[in-house]
Design a protein around this motif. Sequence first.
Motif, PDB file in Angstrom:
ATOM      1  N   GLU A 115       0.828  -1.209   0.000  1.00 42.43           N
ATOM      2  CA  GLU A 115       0.000   0.000   0.000  1.00 42.43           C
ATOM      3  C   GLU A 115       0.862   1.258   0.000  1.00 42.43           C
ATOM      4  N   ALA A 116       1.968   1.218   0.731  1.00 47.35           N
ATOM      5  CA  ALA A 116       2.855   2.382   0.774  1.00 47.35           C
ATOM      6  C   ALA A 116       3.486   2.630  -0.592  1.00 47.35           C
ATOM      7  N   VAL A 117       3.869   1.549  -1.301  1.00 44.57           N
ATOM      8  CA  VAL A 117       4.442   1.695  -2.641  1.00 44.57           C
ATOM      9  C   VAL A 117       3.433   2.334  -3.578  1.00 44.57           C
ATOM     10  N   THR A 118       2.192   1.890  -3.506  1.00 44.02           N
ATOM     11  CA  THR A 118       1.131   2.472  -4.351  1.00 44.02           C
ATOM     12  C   THR A 118       1.019   3.969  -4.108  1.00 44.02           C
ATOM     13  N   GLU A 119       1.131   4.356  -2.847  1.00 40.48           N
ATOM     14  CA  GLU A 119       1.032   5.770  -2.481  1.00 40.48           C
ATOM     15  C   GLU A 119       2.220   6.560  -3.033  1.00 40.48           C
ATOM     16  N   ILE A 120       3.409   5.998  -2.915  1.00 45.96           N
ATOM     17  CA  ILE A 120       4.625   6.670  -3.393  1.00 45.96           C
ATOM     18  C   ILE A 120       4.572   6.887  -4.901  1.00 45.96           C
ATOM     19  N   LEU A 121       4.104   5.871  -5.618  1.00 49.16           N
ATOM     20  CA  LEU A 121       4.148   5.917  -7.079  1.00 49.16           C
ATOM     21  C   LEU A 121       3.115   6.852  -7.695  1.00 49.16           C
ATOM     22  N   LYS A 122       2.263   7.437  -6.857  1.00 51.95           N
ATOM     23  CA  LYS A 122       1.352   8.467  -7.364  1.00 51.95           C
ATOM     24  C   LYS A 122       2.128   9.734  -7.728  1.00 51.95           C
ATOM     25  N   ASN A 123       3.331   9.845  -7.111  1.00 56.48           N
ATOM     26  CA  ASN A 123       4.182  11.008  -7.371  1.00 56.48           C
ATOM     27  C   ASN A 123       5.628  10.499  -7.416  1.00 56.48           C
ATOM     28  N   HIS A 124       6.308  10.717  -8.513  1.00 54.77           N
ATOM     29  CA  HIS A 124       7.639  10.142  -8.708  1.00 54.77           C
ATOM     30  C   HIS A 124       8.760  10.903  -8.005  1.00 54.77           C
ATOM     31  N   ASP A 125       8.453  11.965  -7.281  1.00 52.27           N
ATOM     32  CA  ASP A 125       9.514  12.775  -6.674  1.00 52.27           C
ATOM     33  C   ASP A 125      10.405  11.966  -5.737  1.00 52.27           C
ATOM     34  N   VAL A 126       9.768  11.118  -4.899  1.00 53.91           N
ATOM     35  CA  VAL A 126      10.544  10.336  -3.936  1.00 53.91           C
ATOM     36  C   VAL A 126      11.503   9.398  -4.677  1.00 53.91           C
ATOM     37  N   VAL A 127      10.981   8.653  -5.634  1.00 55.85           N
ATOM     38  CA  VAL A 127      11.815   7.681  -6.355  1.00 55.85           C
ATOM     39  C   VAL A 127      12.901   8.405  -7.158  1.00 55.85           C
ATOM     40  N   ARG A 128      12.548   9.535  -7.741  1.00 57.99           N
ATOM     41  CA  ARG A 128      13.537  10.306  -8.519  1.00 57.99           C
ATOM     42  C   ARG A 128      14.720  10.705  -7.652  1.00 57.99           C
ATOM     43  N   GLU A 129      14.458  11.166  -6.443  1.00 53.94           N
ATOM     44  CA  GLU A 129      15.558  11.576  -5.565  1.00 53.94           C
ATOM     45  C   GLU A 129      16.362  10.379  -5.059  1.00 53.94           C
ATOM     46  N   VAL A 130      15.685   9.239  -4.908  1.00 50.39           N
ATOM     47  CA  VAL A 130      16.428   8.023  -4.542  1.00 50.39           C
ATOM     48  C   VAL A 130      17.403   7.666  -5.669  1.00 50.39           C
ATOM     49  N   ILE A 131      16.945   7.769  -6.907  1.00 53.11           N
ATOM     50  CA  ILE A 131      17.825   7.511  -8.067  1.00 53.11           C
ATOM     51  C   ILE A 131      19.015   8.463  -8.050  1.00 53.11           C
ATOM     52  N   HIS A 132      18.778   9.724  -7.728  1.00 56.34           N
ATOM     53  CA  HIS A 132      19.874  10.704  -7.681  1.00 56.34           C
ATOM     54  C   HIS A 132      20.874  10.371  -6.576  1.00 56.34           C
ATOM     55  N   CYS A 133      20.401   9.691  -5.525  1.00 57.03           N
ATOM     56  CA  CYS A 133      21.314   9.317  -4.432  1.00 57.03           C
ATOM     57  C   CYS A 133      22.369   8.305  -4.885  1.00 57.03           C
ATOM     58  N   ILE A 134      22.130   7.635  -5.998  1.00 52.48           N
ATOM     59  CA  ILE A 134      23.153   6.730  -6.538  1.00 52.48           C
ATOM     60  C   ILE A 134      24.420   7.516  -6.864  1.00 52.48           C
ATOM     61  N   LYS A 135      24.276   8.805  -7.123  1.00 60.39           N
ATOM     62  CA  LYS A 135      25.429   9.647  -7.484  1.00 60.39           C
ATOM     63  C   LYS A 135      26.232  10.111  -6.280  1.00 60.39           C
ATOM     64  N   SER A 136      25.775   9.794  -5.078  1.00 63.05           N
ATOM     65  CA  SER A 136      26.435  10.298  -3.875  1.00 63.05           C
ATOM     66  C   SER A 136      27.904   9.896  -3.813  1.00 63.05           C
ATOM     67  N   GLU A 137      28.740  10.802  -3.332  1.00 68.80           N
ATOM     68  CA  GLU A 137      30.153  10.478  -3.122  1.00 68.80           C
ATOM     69  C   GLU A 137      30.328   9.491  -1.979  1.00 68.80           C
ATOM     70  N   GLU A 138      29.334   9.438  -1.091  1.00 60.77           N
ATOM     71  CA  GLU A 138      29.365   8.494   0.026  1.00 60.77           C
ATOM     72  C   GLU A 138      28.840   7.149  -0.463  1.00 60.77           C
ATOM     73  N   ILE A 139      29.705   6.145  -0.484  1.00 63.55           N
ATOM     74  CA  ILE A 139      29.312   4.846  -1.018  1.00 63.55           C
ATOM     75  C   ILE A 139      28.181   4.228  -0.203  1.00 63.55           C
ATOM     76  N   SER A 140      28.143   4.514   1.111  1.00 64.75           N
ATOM     77  CA  SER A 140      27.075   3.958   1.950  1.00 64.75           C
ATOM     78  C   SER A 140      25.711   4.484   1.518  1.00 64.75           C
ATOM     79  N   VAL A 141      25.662   5.745   1.112  1.00 66.89           N
ATOM     80  CA  VAL A 141      24.410   6.334   0.631  1.00 66.89           C
ATOM     81  C   VAL A 141      24.005   5.682  -0.689  1.00 66.89           C
ATOM     82  N   ALA A 142      24.955   5.548  -1.606  1.00 64.69           N
ATOM     83  CA  ALA A 142      24.667   4.941  -2.905  1.00 64.69           C
ATOM     84  C   ALA A 142      24.182   3.503  -2.743  1.00 64.69           C
ATOM     85  N   LYS A 143      24.822   2.740  -1.847  1.00 67.69           N
ATOM     86  CA  LYS A 143      24.421   1.351  -1.623  1.00 67.69           C
ATOM     87  C   LYS A 143      22.997   1.284  -1.074  1.00 67.69           C
ATOM     88  N   GLU A 144      22.677   2.193  -0.161  1.00 61.58           N
ATOM     89  CA  GLU A 144      21.329   2.214   0.423  1.00 61.58           C
ATOM     90  C   GLU A 144      20.290   2.551  -0.645  1.00 61.58           C
TER      91      GLU A 144
END
Length: 504
Positions: A115-144
């Motif tokens: 149910e939470a995933v359904t709610e998130i996917l109504k607006n892609h902002d959260v997922v978009r920023e998670v994708i951008h976190c892959i670019k983090s210089e901190e490897i722990s952030v990128a892995k998460e």
Amino acid sequence: MAASIESLLEEISSIEDPIEELQNLKTALLSIPLSTLRNVVSGQRLDAIFSLLYTNEREQTELCVAILSRILLALSPLHLAQNLPSELVAGLVHPDKTVKILALTQISRMMEHPEAVTEILKNHDVVREVIHCIKSEEISVAKEAIGSLSKLSHSKAGLDALFRSDLLNEIKRVMAAGDILRYRVYELVVGISSGSAISLGYCANSNILSQLLDELTGNDILIRATAIEMVTTLAHSKHGRQYLAQQGAMDKISNLIRGAETDSFSTLYLPGLVKFFGTLAIMESPQQICEHYPAFQNKVFEMALDPDPVMTGVALDTLGLLGSNVEGKQVLHKTGGKFKAVLFRMSQLASTGATEMRVRCLEAIAQLISLQAEQQTEDLLALTESWFLLLTDHPMEMIRNISTQPFPELHCAALNIFAAIAPQPWGQRLMITTPGFMEFVVDRSSGKTKEAKDAKFELVGALVSSARPADMLGSQNYLRLKTYLREGPYYVLAVATVATEGAD
């Protein structure tokens, strides 16, 4: 306590220096169970705590992260998705890595809740920023971030969002930002592809997997080595292997092995090529892989005799893997003199090499000469016995000498070889006819570490559980082994202290 938490949450926003109050709030939150805390904070506004994250005071940030970690854990993933999406997005772009990881941890919880995933996917902002976190210089952030997106792919809606929406362009933009980021995306996509044939289909249609396969024959040697590791991971699943076969990846990698002889930089990627085919062989059929790709088998033997310890180590691991099943043993046996030369080399390294190499040799030998009870045909028993006797003129003494050296890892690896031959009649005959060997087996004074005691216990268990052990070993030895087994691996004989009159 609940009342104090509510009042602290209300008052904290109006305090100029909130460190003390934050510390009190943290203590209060940790003092009550999550089930009770859920009822206390579910209706509370958390704006003040989130706003206090934006500070140059390190202690304040740490306290806020600890407080929010506790509060958000008490709230359901659906509550977070419905009430705090903007706060979580703000956390994802926060300059402090602990805040980013806090937000990503909570988003990962949401990704696992339908149910939470359904709610998130109504607006892609959260997922978009998670994708951008892959670019983090901190490897722990990128892995998460990679882990969070992998969880999103567990649902069809998540796969559709990642690969059939504008978010795919975001992923590709991250890839285009540099080699390291491209390989982080490959890691994500290979992980998703490994989940199921359906998820692999989504990834294949995105063309990211075909781009990964193209890296295998690229000019950058380091990128090639990394690509081989990724492709090997994909080969662990049946649908992954089918995809690789359809794309001609096996032939491509076999050709790379053939061409390695004329490439002065091949040592950087050759171990990966061999590991790839080793994985295929054990997952599919050692005979088919070795017959279809003879360059692989030839290269393994060549590497086993190579003076380069990196090459030798990979070859030993691969040979152990190949020889761990019956079909692999038969394939190695057909090579005749080639494999005999390798066995002799393994014996030399096990006796005189560096400690790590000696352990790898011993582990490979144990795999090669192991046979399960149902595999003990006359031919296979003769094969494993011949291999053991080819190691040296006196293999029992050699292995026992290694087991007495003051290196726990060597001690355990040597005992594992004895455990491998213990269920086999020829192995038991060697043990009985080797002077002092049965006394060595039941001697608890050798091997002081837990690992050593466990390895000795495994050896005793292998002897006792073999077919007709009393007939093979003799009734007296059998009873001693049974007693050892009954007492357990960590038994210590109690020694009574006798006091003498007049002693201090």
